[in-house]
Scaffold this motif. Sequence first.
Motif, PDB file in Angstrom:
ATOM      1  N   SER A 142       0.830  -1.196   0.000  1.00  0.00           N
ATOM      2  CA  SER A 142       0.000   0.000   0.000  1.00  0.00           C
ATOM      3  C   SER A 142       0.868   1.252   0.000  1.00  0.00           C
ATOM      4  N   ILE A 143       0.352   2.303  -0.612  1.00  0.00           N
ATOM      5  CA  ILE A 143       0.995   3.615  -0.597  1.00  0.00           C
ATOM      6  C   ILE A 143      -0.102   4.656  -0.399  1.00  0.00           C
ATOM      7  N   TRP A 144       0.297   5.898  -0.172  1.00  0.00           N
ATOM      8  CA  TRP A 144      -0.655   7.011  -0.170  1.00  0.00           C
ATOM      9  C   TRP A 144      -0.565   7.734  -1.502  1.00  0.00           C
ATOM     10  N   GLU A 145      -1.689   7.868  -2.166  1.00  0.00           N
ATOM     11  CA  GLU A 145      -1.731   8.668  -3.387  1.00  0.00           C
ATOM     12  C   GLU A 145      -1.723  10.154  -3.036  1.00  0.00           C
ATOM     13  N   ARG A 146      -2.308  10.506  -1.906  1.00  0.00           N
ATOM     14  CA  ARG A 146      -2.238  11.852  -1.368  1.00  0.00           C
ATOM     15  C   ARG A 146      -2.318  11.755   0.157  1.00  0.00           C
ATOM     16  N   GLU A 147      -2.066  12.857   0.825  1.00  0.00           N
ATOM     17  CA  GLU A 147      -2.010  12.859   2.280  1.00  0.00           C
ATOM     18  C   GLU A 147      -3.316  12.317   2.860  1.00  0.00           C
ATOM     19  N   PRO A 148      -3.241  11.292   3.713  1.00  0.00           N
ATOM     20  CA  PRO A 148      -4.482  10.715   4.246  1.00  0.00           C
ATOM     21  C   PRO A 148      -5.142  11.623   5.256  1.00  0.00           C
ATOM     22  N   ASP A 149      -6.466  11.655   5.205  1.00  0.00           N
ATOM     23  CA  ASP A 149      -7.214  12.427   6.198  1.00  0.00           C
ATOM     24  C   ASP A 149      -7.657  11.503   7.329  1.00  0.00           C
ATOM     25  N   ALA A 150      -8.353  12.068   8.304  1.00  0.00           N
ATOM     26  CA  ALA A 150      -8.758  11.298   9.484  1.00  0.00           C
ATOM     27  C   ALA A 150      -9.669  10.139   9.109  1.00  0.00           C
ATOM     28  N   ALA A 151     -10.542  10.345   8.118  1.00  0.00           N
ATOM     29  CA  ALA A 151     -11.488   9.297   7.718  1.00  0.00           C
ATOM     30  C   ALA A 151     -10.736   8.088   7.154  1.00  0.00           C
ATOM     31  N   THR A 152      -9.717   8.350   6.335  1.00  0.00           N
ATOM     32  CA  THR A 152      -8.931   7.258   5.763  1.00  0.00           C
ATOM     33  C   THR A 152      -8.181   6.508   6.845  1.00  0.00           C
ATOM     34  N   LEU A 153      -7.545   7.240   7.735  1.00  0.00           N
ATOM     35  CA  LEU A 153      -6.769   6.602   8.797  1.00  0.00           C
ATOM     36  C   LEU A 153      -7.655   5.776   9.715  1.00  0.00           C
ATOM     37  N   GLU A 154      -8.874   6.239   9.929  1.00  0.00           N
ATOM     38  CA  GLU A 154      -9.805   5.484  10.780  1.00  0.00           C
ATOM     39  C   GLU A 154     -10.204   4.177  10.111  1.00  0.00           C
ATOM     40  N   ASP A 161       2.051   7.571   9.037  1.00  0.00           N
ATOM     41  CA  ASP A 161       3.377   7.189   8.545  1.00  0.00           C
ATOM     42  C   ASP A 161       3.519   5.695   8.293  1.00  0.00           C
ATOM     43  N   GLU A 162       2.408   4.954   8.376  1.00  0.00           N
ATOM     44  CA  GLU A 162       2.458   3.516   8.084  1.00  0.00           C
ATOM     45  C   GLU A 162       2.843   3.271   6.630  1.00  0.00           C
ATOM     46  N   TYR A 163       2.350   4.149   5.734  1.00  0.00           N
ATOM     47  CA  TYR A 163       2.680   4.072   4.323  1.00  0.00           C
ATOM     48  C   TYR A 163       3.289   5.405   3.896  1.00  0.00           C
ATOM     49  N   ALA A 164       3.797   5.439   2.676  1.00  0.00           N
ATOM     50  CA  ALA A 164       4.387   6.664   2.132  1.00  0.00           C
ATOM     51  C   ALA A 164       3.911   6.840   0.696  1.00  0.00           C
ATOM     52  N   ASP A 165       4.304   7.950   0.079  1.00  0.00           N
ATOM     53  CA  ASP A 165       3.973   8.122  -1.335  1.00  0.00           C
ATOM     54  C   ASP A 165       4.858   7.212  -2.180  1.00  0.00           C
TER      55      ASP A 165
END
Length: 254
Positions: A142-154, A161-165
């Motif tokens: 998994s990666i982040w396509e863009r900075e994750p918000d609270a909803a995604t992290l939940e 910081d679990e994943y990166a771009d």
Amino acid sequence: MDRQLISNLAHADHPISAPVSDVNVRTLLDRAICGSSDRLLDLGCGQAEWSVRALSAHGGATAIGVDRSALALNSAGAAARRVGVADRLRLVEGDITEYRSEDKADVVLCVGAEYAFGGLLPTLTAAAGHLTDDGVLLLGVSIWEREPDAATLEVFGVPADEYADLATTVERIVEAGWTPTYGHVSTRSEWDDYEWNWTGSLARWALDNRDHPDAATALAVSADHRDGWLRGYRGVAGFVVFVLRRTSVSPVQG
């Protein structure tokens, strides 16, 4: 409702348990498998669809698939028998972090199972222990396509910081001593197809088996997952599959 049963039902129509299309699965396998007699090790194989397709396309190859889910392995065995590769696929029920084999693999597949090893870098270390010196690692993370918000992290239940771009992920892989020779980043279309299949397969089973004691739970899980995807991580979470080789290998003995 048992999580293994949920996963098995949810992947009924998309046995590749990752947002990757059939065409790109085939391309990735062709890039990873160098010889017809390659020995494959599929860590966290699930229904072993990657291995089954690899064996179907490469007549002399053999594979071992390791997973904790007996249900998924039963499905894997059935799929292997349907396409005539069961004699070249050995399935092992167990913890992939504890699996040990006497023989090194030419290709290690670990797609979407990095969480079991504790993240990207521990997965690379574990895979190296199973590979021949010049072996190939097919790694899906998994990666982040863009900075994750609270909803995604939940929804994901992980820190930011679990994943990166993508660029940072590649940088970390290279710093760990690996070189990407190919890669595929899942498209929005692939993600949507995967999620509609995941939620739809589970919902269809619930609606087709309304009297089953788990039907209501399955329908609720499908709805919750769909909501988390559409209102949470759609367009935020990404997935990439790399074909990797170690940059430096051990010197030839003799």
